[in-house]
Design an enzyme around this catalytic site. Structure first.
Site, PDB file in Angstrom:
ATOM      1  N   HIS A  15       0.827  -1.196   0.000  1.00 12.71           N
ATOM      2  CA  HIS A  15       0.000   0.000   0.000  1.00 12.71           C
ATOM      3  C   HIS A  15       0.869   1.256   0.000  1.00 12.71           C
ATOM      4  O   HIS A  15       2.086   1.203   0.121  1.00 12.71           O
ATOM      5  CB  HIS A  15      -0.993   0.013   1.175  1.00 12.71           C
ATOM      6  N   CYS A  34       5.152   5.173   5.085  1.00 12.42           N
ATOM      7  CA  CYS A  34       3.970   4.665   4.379  1.00 12.42           C
ATOM      8  C   CYS A  34       3.572   5.571   3.209  1.00 12.42           C
ATOM      9  O   CYS A  34       2.733   5.193   2.399  1.00 12.42           O
ATOM     10  CB  CYS A  34       2.809   4.459   5.341  1.00 12.42           C
ATOM     11  N   HIS A  40       4.966  -0.169  -0.528  1.00 11.90           N
ATOM     12  CA  HIS A  40       5.732  -1.067   0.354  1.00 11.90           C
ATOM     13  C   HIS A  40       4.731  -2.057   0.915  1.00 11.90           C
ATOM     14  O   HIS A  40       3.518  -1.833   0.860  1.00 11.90           O
ATOM     15  CB  HIS A  40       6.402  -0.278   1.489  1.00 11.90           C
ATOM     16  N   HIS A  42       3.163  -4.962   3.854  1.00  2.80           N
ATOM     17  CA  HIS A  42       2.998  -5.343   5.257  1.00  2.80           C
ATOM     18  C   HIS A  42       2.534  -6.799   5.306  1.00  2.80           C
ATOM     19  O   HIS A  42       1.844  -7.265   4.402  1.00  2.80           O
ATOM     20  CB  HIS A  42       1.934  -4.491   5.948  1.00  2.80           C
ATOM     21  N   ASP A  80      -4.592 -10.955  -0.605  1.00  2.00           N
ATOM     22  CA  ASP A  80      -3.224 -11.480  -0.518  1.00  2.00           C
ATOM     23  C   ASP A  80      -2.421 -11.192  -1.783  1.00  2.00           C
ATOM     24  O   ASP A  80      -2.892 -11.432  -2.893  1.00  2.00           O
ATOM     25  CB  ASP A  80      -3.267 -12.983  -0.256  1.00  2.00           C
ATOM     26  N   HIS A  81      -1.225 -10.665  -1.575  1.00  2.00           N
ATOM     27  CA  HIS A  81      -0.297 -10.324  -2.674  1.00  2.00           C
ATOM     28  C   HIS A  81      -0.880  -9.299  -3.639  1.00  2.00           C
ATOM     29  O   HIS A  81      -0.592  -9.331  -4.836  1.00  2.00           O
ATOM     30  CB  HIS A  81       0.183 -11.586  -3.404  1.00  2.00           C
ATOM     31  N   GLU A 125      -1.168  -4.492  11.565  1.00  2.00           N
ATOM     32  CA  GLU A 125      -0.356  -4.054  10.420  1.00  2.00           C
ATOM     33  C   GLU A 125       1.116  -4.379  10.683  1.00  2.00           C
ATOM     34  O   GLU A 125       1.884  -4.680   9.773  1.00  2.00           O
ATOM     35  CB  GLU A 125      -0.550  -2.562  10.161  1.00  2.00           C
TER      36      GLU A 125
HETATM   37 NI    NI Z   1       2.565   1.043   5.481  1.00  2.00          NI
END
Ligand code: NI
Length: 136
Positions: A15, A34, A40, A42, A80-81, A125
């Site tokens: 995100h 972020c 990037h 998580h 996911d992914h 997160e």
């Molecule tokens: Ni982040």
């Protein structure tokens, strides 16, 4: 007797947090790493909690197999992914913060869980940062 059953799940997703109306500097001040324009990832840990009366015939609040499959189909397969900003329409105009992700997850699951049961989402997160949402 009112009991809560909990199911853990997991997804990895990318995100970026930013506000289009702000400068790059202000975005970095508010969102830190972020705000990275290159995105990037998580490792999100999800806990879905369902609360209600124990069913007298089954002894269950909710069949965990049903809950497991529901989370897999509606959340893991979708998140996911993925790049949340780009690939999930829910985040087209919504910052994919842990807060907003937990609300989106709650909304996706609510209609599939019997109305008489309460639903709560807890989303990690990072191992130390987590949020929860119960639909209020
Ligand atoms: Ni982040």
């Amino acid at each position: 007797m009112i009991v809560t059953v909990n199911r853990k799940a997991h997804f990895n997703a990318a995100h970026r947090l930013y506000n289009n109306e702000w400068s790059a500097d202000r975005n970095e001040d508010v969102f830190g790493k972020c705000a990275n324009p290159h995105f990037h990832g998580h490792n999100y840990e999800l806990i879905v909690s369902v609360t209600g009366e124990i069913n007298k015939r089954t002894g269950f609040v909710m069949d965990m197999k049903v809950l497991k499959d529901l989370i897999k189909d509606k959340i893991e397969e979708e998140f996911d992914h993925k790049n949340l900003n780009i690939q999930l329409p829910e985040f087209k105009n919504l910052n994919p913060t842990a807060e907003n992700i937990s609300v989106v997850i709650w909304n996706k699951l609510r209609s599939h869980i019997p109305k008489k049961l309460k639903l709560k989402i807890t989303l990690y997160e990072t191992p130390r940062n987590f949020v929860s949402y119960c639909g209020e």
